[in-house]
Write an enzyme that holds these catalytic residues in place. Structure first.
Site, PDB file in Angstrom:
ATOM      1  N   LYS A 124      35.253  40.186   0.822  1.00 45.22           N
ATOM      2  CA  LYS A 124      34.703  41.524   0.620  1.00 45.22           C
ATOM      3  C   LYS A 124      34.608  42.203   1.974  1.00 45.22           C
ATOM      4  O   LYS A 124      34.496  41.530   3.001  1.00 45.22           O
ATOM      5  CB  LYS A 124      33.299  41.436   0.011  1.00 45.22           C
ATOM      6  N   ASP A 164      36.158  49.554  -4.072  1.00 44.20           N
ATOM      7  CA  ASP A 164      34.840  49.171  -4.581  1.00 44.20           C
ATOM      8  C   ASP A 164      34.022  50.464  -4.507  1.00 44.20           C
ATOM      9  O   ASP A 164      34.613  51.555  -4.464  1.00 44.20           O
ATOM     10  CB  ASP A 164      34.234  48.034  -3.721  1.00 44.20           C
ATOM     11  N   GLY A 236      25.874  55.261 -13.288  1.00 46.84           N
ATOM     12  CA  GLY A 236      26.995  55.643 -12.434  1.00 46.84           C
ATOM     13  C   GLY A 236      28.012  56.487 -13.167  1.00 46.84           C
ATOM     14  O   GLY A 236      28.026  56.559 -14.402  1.00 46.84           O
ATOM     15  N   PHE A 237      28.856  57.138 -12.366  1.00 42.69           N
ATOM     16  CA  PHE A 237      29.936  57.925 -12.965  1.00 42.69           C
ATOM     17  C   PHE A 237      31.206  57.759 -12.137  1.00 42.69           C
ATOM     18  O   PHE A 237      32.034  58.646 -12.035  1.00 42.69           O
ATOM     19  CB  PHE A 237      29.538  59.414 -13.104  1.00 42.69           C
ATOM     20  N   GLY A 238      31.319  56.583 -11.528  1.00 43.97           N
ATOM     21  CA  GLY A 238      32.521  56.264 -10.754  1.00 43.97           C
ATOM     22  C   GLY A 238      33.609  55.717 -11.670  1.00 43.97           C
ATOM     23  O   GLY A 238      33.514  55.761 -12.898  1.00 43.97           O
ATOM     24  N   VAL A 240      34.410  52.758 -12.492  1.00 38.74           N
ATOM     25  CA  VAL A 240      34.056  51.676 -13.409  1.00 38.74           C
ATOM     26  C   VAL A 240      33.422  52.235 -14.688  1.00 38.74           C
ATOM     27  O   VAL A 240      33.844  51.921 -15.812  1.00 38.74           O
ATOM     28  CB  VAL A 240      33.107  50.686 -12.680  1.00 38.74           C
ATOM     29  N   ALA A 241      32.420  53.105 -14.518  1.00 40.57           N
ATOM     30  CA  ALA A 241      31.760  53.714 -15.677  1.00 40.57           C
ATOM     31  C   ALA A 241      32.768  54.551 -16.473  1.00 40.57           C
ATOM     32  O   ALA A 241      32.740  54.582 -17.712  1.00 40.57           O
ATOM     33  CB  ALA A 241      30.590  54.577 -15.210  1.00 40.57           C
TER      34      ALA A 241
HETATM   35  N1  GLU Z   1      35.860  45.638  -5.955  1.00 41.44           N
HETATM   36  C1  GLU Z   1      36.328  45.053  -7.160  1.00 41.44           C
HETATM   37  C2  GLU Z   1      35.533  43.809  -7.464  1.00 41.44           C
HETATM   38  O1  GLU Z   1      34.361  43.763  -7.197  1.00 41.44           O
HETATM   39  C3  GLU Z   1      37.833  44.858  -7.157  1.00 41.44           C
HETATM   40  C4  GLU Z   1      38.333  43.894  -6.137  1.00 41.44           C
HETATM   41  C5  GLU Z   1      39.870  43.796  -6.064  1.00 41.44           C
HETATM   42  O2  GLU Z   1      40.551  44.382  -6.897  1.00 41.44           O
HETATM   43  O3  GLU Z   1      40.342  43.103  -5.157  1.00 41.44           O
HETATM   44  O4  GLU Z   1      35.991  42.856  -8.016  1.00 41.44           O
END
Ligand code: GLU
Length: 447
Positions: A124, A164, A236-238, A240-241
């Site tokens: 990360k 992310d 959230g409204f990114g 993912v949501a």
């Molecule tokens: N940030 C996303 C996660 O938490 C995607 C990570 C990625 O695709 O490498 O898994």
């Protein structure tokens, strides 16, 4: 395994790193019983090794804002564990980013990536850069300066960052542009989440949210229930949501709440396509205000400042924004309002006391590392396509994502099965994720 001893050692070495220690404790406590059945793990000190990152890069990122002023941020990449494959995991740009946050996220990523059954190690990264209120040009200059430092430490067979919180398709574009220029390398999986047409995979933007709802659908079916007519609250409204809201609606549920740092929007009758599209506008304008949804759709969205999505009565609650965003009081409010399922789409979206309250009430709880694994899984599929110089259709990618999420669900259900027949998905995800990594570490020797 002596959890308290290991945690005491870790706390001494990483003082004050609360989120990291919280994530490690949850994993250790849930795998302890299974771990103790494997003396070979204890002999190889697998746990003592797995809780420490392989390495961490910390670097200065200096850039010039629109007023001509010089700004300095801190950038990081935590390469946590490569037992299963090259490091993989997102980049987070948020004002609260620090090394503890990225260590917790990197640690979680090891097990999440393992659950996908793809050859992906855990990592990360990110920076304490706050995208709120930044212009497009400022975002570009920041991304370029960030990559100027990081590029030597990543690569398709080394470490492959992705998006992310605060890093979406636009940011990946700027990061990738700079990476290519410096590395003289093209169409590679050095970064994922690229746009379609220059190395990206169709369905990657939707994948985390779609995958999460595939998992939630199985949690619901396990109870002999259906998503049809269920009311869902999302934070959230990114990106993912956005994906989760669309897939949930397609499968017959109603998204009745979305929230932001400023408050919550209750949505009468559930969200529709115009609202999904508007989420993208809200994400791109960097205002970070959910109130704009109510301003755009005044007859259907009611904004309440200062409240969370969990204040709205719902059947399914899905934290989809940030860690620890659902606390014990929120859990009690949800339970009092009759919530039937809780599934984290954000990493570690619920506080430990909230999870305990939800599980104690007999409400099925899906942990982030399993529920949101569809994003990184589809990143894995993007790397495969890049390596083979091919593009799969959206249907092909979606089919693979669907299978991966169902396989993850089955693994969690198998390892999380309790004596009374119920499923502890937290335990299931942690044990299943851990076992693959531990076996790989054992096979590869003391490195
Ligand atoms: N940030 C996303 C996660 O938490 C995607 C990570 C990625 O695709 O490498 O898994």
């Amino acid at each position: 395994m002596k959890v308290n001893e290991i945690m005491a050692n870790l706390e001494a070495k990483h003082p004050g790193e609360a989120e990291y220690l919280q994530a490690v404790r949850e994993v250790l406590e849930t795998i302890e019983e299974e771990y103790n059945k494997h003396p070979e793990f204890e002999a190889a000190k697998i746990v003592e090794r797995i809780v420490e990152p392989d390495r961490i890069f910390t670097f200065r990122v200096t850039w010039v804002d629109d007023k001509g002023e010089i700004q300095t941020n801190l950038g990081y990449r935590v390469q946590f564990n490569a037992a299963l494959g090259a490091y993989k995991g997102g980049l987070r740009f948020h004002k609260a980013v620090n090394v503890s946050m990225l260590k917790f996220l990197g640690f979680e990523q090891i097990f999440k990536n393992s659950l996908t059954n793809l050859p992906l190690g855990g990592a990360k990264g990110g920076a304490d850069f706050d995208p709120t209120g930044k212009s497009d040009a400022e975002i570009m200059r920041f991304c370029q300066a960030f990559m100027y430092e990081l590029w030597r430490n990543i690569g398709p067979d080394q470490d492959s960052p992705a998006g992310d919180v605060g890093v979406g398709g636009r940011e990946i574009g700027y990061l990738y542009g700079m990476y290519k220029k410096l590395a003289r390398e093209h169409s590679t999986g050095a970064l994922t989440g690229k746009s379609y047409g220059w190395g990206g995979s169709l369905m990657r933007p939707e994948a985390t949210g779609f995958g999460a709802i595939y998992y939630v659908d199985r949690m619901v079916k396990q109870k002999g229930d259906t998503l049809k007519g269920k009311k869902i609250a999302l934070s959230g409204f990114g990106n993912v949501a956005w994906g989760a809201a669309q897939k949930a609606t397609e499968l017959g549920a109603q998204v009745v709440a979305i929230s932001g740092p400023d408050g919550v929007c209750e949505i009468k009758g559930g969200m529709d396509k115009a609202m999904f599209d508007y989420m993208l506008v809200m994400r791109a304008n960097n205002h970070n205000k959910v109130e704009e949804m109510a301003q755009q759709f005044p007859d259907r969205a009611v904004f309440t400042p200062g409240k969370k999505a969990w204040s709205v009565k719902c059947d399914i609650a899905c934290p989809s924004a940030f860690q620890n965003e659902l606390n014990e009081d929120d859990a009690k409010m949800l339970l009092a309002n009759g919530v039937k399922y809780v599934a984290e789409i954000s990493n570690m979206g619920c506080q430990p006391a909230a999870i305990a309250a939800i599980q104690k009430a007999g409400v099925p709880f899906g942990p982030g590392k399993a529920v949101n694994a569809g994003g990184v899984a589809t990143s894995g599929l993007e790397i495969c396509q890049n390596a083979g110089h091919i593009n799969w259709t959206a249907e092909e990618v979606d089919k693979k994502l669907f299978k991966i999420m169902n396989d993850i669900y089955d693994l969690c259900a198998e390892y999380g099965k309790q004596a009374d027949g119920s499923i502890n998905y937290v335990k299931g995800a942690n044990i299943a994720g851990f076992m693959r990594v531990a076996k790989a570490m054992l096979a590869q020797g003391t490195i």
